[in-house]
Design an enzyme around this catalytic site. Structure first.
Site, PDB file in Angstrom:
ATOM      1  N   ASN A 259      -1.864  43.304  -1.567  1.00 56.98           N
ATOM      2  CA  ASN A 259      -1.771  44.200  -2.730  1.00 56.98           C
ATOM      3  C   ASN A 259      -3.048  44.168  -3.571  1.00 56.98           C
ATOM      4  OD1 ASN A 259      -1.663  41.720  -3.977  1.00 56.98           O
ATOM      5  ND2 ASN A 259       0.379  41.976  -4.865  1.00 56.98           N
TER       6      ASN A 259
ATOM      7  N   ASP B 244      -6.208  28.367  -7.851  1.00 56.28           N
ATOM      8  CA  ASP B 244      -4.828  28.433  -8.326  1.00 56.28           C
ATOM      9  C   ASP B 244      -3.975  27.298  -7.769  1.00 56.28           C
ATOM     10  OD1 ASP B 244      -4.905  29.387  -5.707  1.00 56.28           O
ATOM     11  OD2 ASP B 244      -4.462  31.447  -6.265  1.00 56.28           O
TER      12      ASP B 244
ATOM     13  N   GLU C  88      -2.361  39.402  -9.926  1.00 56.85           N
ATOM     14  CA  GLU C  88      -1.606  40.465  -9.286  1.00 56.85           C
ATOM     15  C   GLU C  88      -1.954  41.827  -9.911  1.00 56.85           C
ATOM     16  OE1 GLU C  88      -0.105  39.721  -6.693  1.00 56.85           O
ATOM     17  OE2 GLU C  88       1.052  37.875  -6.840  1.00 56.85           O
TER      18      GLU C  88
ATOM     19  N   HIS D 161      -4.597  41.436  -4.674  1.00 54.13           N
ATOM     20  CA  HIS D 161      -4.776  40.324  -5.618  1.00 54.13           C
ATOM     21  C   HIS D 161      -5.945  39.423  -5.206  1.00 54.13           C
ATOM     22  CE1 HIS D 161      -1.680  37.492  -3.466  1.00 54.13           C
ATOM     23  NE2 HIS D 161      -2.893  37.267  -3.017  1.00 54.13           N
TER      24      HIS D 161
HETATM   25  P1  PGA Z   1      -4.419  34.867   3.250  1.00 53.70           P
HETATM   26  O1  PGA Z   1      -4.186  35.132   1.701  1.00 53.70           O
HETATM   27  O2  PGA Z   1      -5.792  34.296   3.369  1.00 53.70           O
HETATM   28  O3  PGA Z   1      -3.363  33.888   3.631  1.00 53.70           O
HETATM   29  O4  PGA Z   1      -4.293  36.187   3.931  1.00 53.70           O
HETATM   30  C1  PGA Z   1      -5.186  35.765   0.963  1.00 53.70           C
HETATM   31  C2  PGA Z   1      -4.688  35.959  -0.430  1.00 53.70           C
HETATM   32  O5  PGA Z   1      -3.488  36.216  -0.612  1.00 53.70           O
HETATM   33  O6  PGA Z   1      -5.505  35.863  -1.363  1.00 53.70           O
END
Ligand code: PGA
Length: 242
Positions: free
Chosen positions: A135, A67, A142, A137
Site C-alpha cells: 500500500n 520500527d 501507512e 507504506h
Molecule cells: P517486505 O515488506 O520486505 O516483507 O515485502 C516491505 C514493507 O512492508 O515495508
C-alpha cells in the site's frame, strides 16, 4: 530519484550491499538506518559475507531501525529486535550499545516515541534502507500519514497485518500497533535506498515512480528528497511504462 533496474533478487541484494559496504569503507562510523521485512534479508546476508571476508567492519557503525511492534516481547521470534539479531547483528561486529530500535514495550508508548525521536534528532542517518509495502507504506507509515510526522504509535492497516500474517501462526497474533519513525525522520537521512523485489510490488513501484506525490501513498514523499536510490528487479518493474 535514481532508479536502478536489476534482473532478480540476488542482483538487487548484491547492488544494495555494495552501496552500503562502499559507504562503510569510506566512513567507518557511518550511521545506518535499517529495515526489517523479507526484502533486505539478502542484503544483510551479503553484508555478513563481506564482514566474514574482512572487507568491512561494523565496529564503529551505529544503527537505527525504522520500527518495532508494540508490546511484543523482544524474545518473540517475530519482534524486529529478534529479526535484526538473527539476520544481521549476531553475525557482525556491531557493538550492542550502537544498536538502536524503538523500545515499544510499556504502558506509556508516547513517552517511548519521544525517547526514540530524541535519539534520532541527535544524529543524522547517513543511509536509510527502506522496503515498500503493497500500500506504499515506508516503515509503518501507512497511507494518510502526514509528511511532517515524527516517531509515533501507529495502528497497523489491515492490509499490513494481512501481509505480515505469514510470519505468525494466525492473523490474530499479529500485533495491532507499532512504534515507527515518522516520514519526517526518514526524510532527514542523507541518503535513502529503497528496495523492491517481486511481482507483488508491481503496483507499488508503478505508483512510486509514475504517480503523484500524495500522503495517500507514503513512499511518494521520496520524490522530494534529493538523494534517493530505488533498486527494483524485473518482476517488481513489470507494470512500469518503460
Ligand atoms: P517486505 O515488506 O520486505 O516483507 O515485502 C516491505 C514493507 O512492508 O515495508
Amino acid at each position: 530519484m535514481k532508479v536502478i533496474k536489476v534482473k532478480d533478487y540476488a542482483e538487487l541484494s548484491k547492488v544494495a550491499s555494495d552501496i552500503i559496504s562502499d559507504l562503510v569503507k569510506e566512513k567507518e562510523d557511518a550511521v545506518l538506518g535499517l529495515a526489517t521485512g523479507s526484502t533486505p534479508i539478502g542484503l544483510y546476508k551479503n553484508l555478513i559475507e563481506k564482514y566474514n571476508n574482512k572487507e568491512i567492519s561494523f565496529s564503529k557503525v551505529t544503527t537505527f531501525n525504522l520500527d518495532e511492534y508494540c508490546n511484543l516481547p523482544r524474545e518473540h521470534e517475530q519482534s524486529y529486535y529478534s529479526f535484526m539479531h538473527q539476520n544481521l547483528f549476531n553475525h557482525i561486529d556491531v557493538k550492542p550499545e550502537n544498536i538502536n530500535l524503538p523500545n515499544a514495550i510499556g504502558d506509556d508508548l508516547e513517552a517511548l516515541c519521544e525517547e526514540y525521536n530524541e535519539k534520532l534528532s541527535k544524529t543524522q542517518i547517513d543511509l536509510q534502507v527502506l522496503g515498500i509495502g503493497g500500500n506504499g507504506h515506508i516503515g509503518f507509515n501507512e497511507p494518510g500519514t502526514p509528511f511532517d510526522q515524527e516517531t509515533f504509535v501507529v495502528e497497523l492497516a489491515e492490509k499490513t497485518r494481512q501481509d505480515n500474517a505469514r510470519f505468525f501462526s494466525s492473523i490474530d497474533e499479529v500485533p495491532t500497533h507499532a512504534i515507527t519513525m515518522g516520514i519526517k525522520n526518514i526524510m532527514a537521512a542523507k541518503q535513502i535506498l529503497l528496495l523492491a523485489s517481486g511481482a507483488a510490488k508491481q503496483d507499488a513501484v508503478k505508483k512510486l515512480i509514475e504517480g503523484e506525490i500524495t500522503e495517500k501513498f507514503p513512499a511518494s514523499v521520496l520524490k522530494k528528497h534529493d538523494n534517493v536510490i530505488v533498486i527494483i528487479d524485473e518482476e517488481a518493474a513489470g507494470a512500469l511504462e518503460k
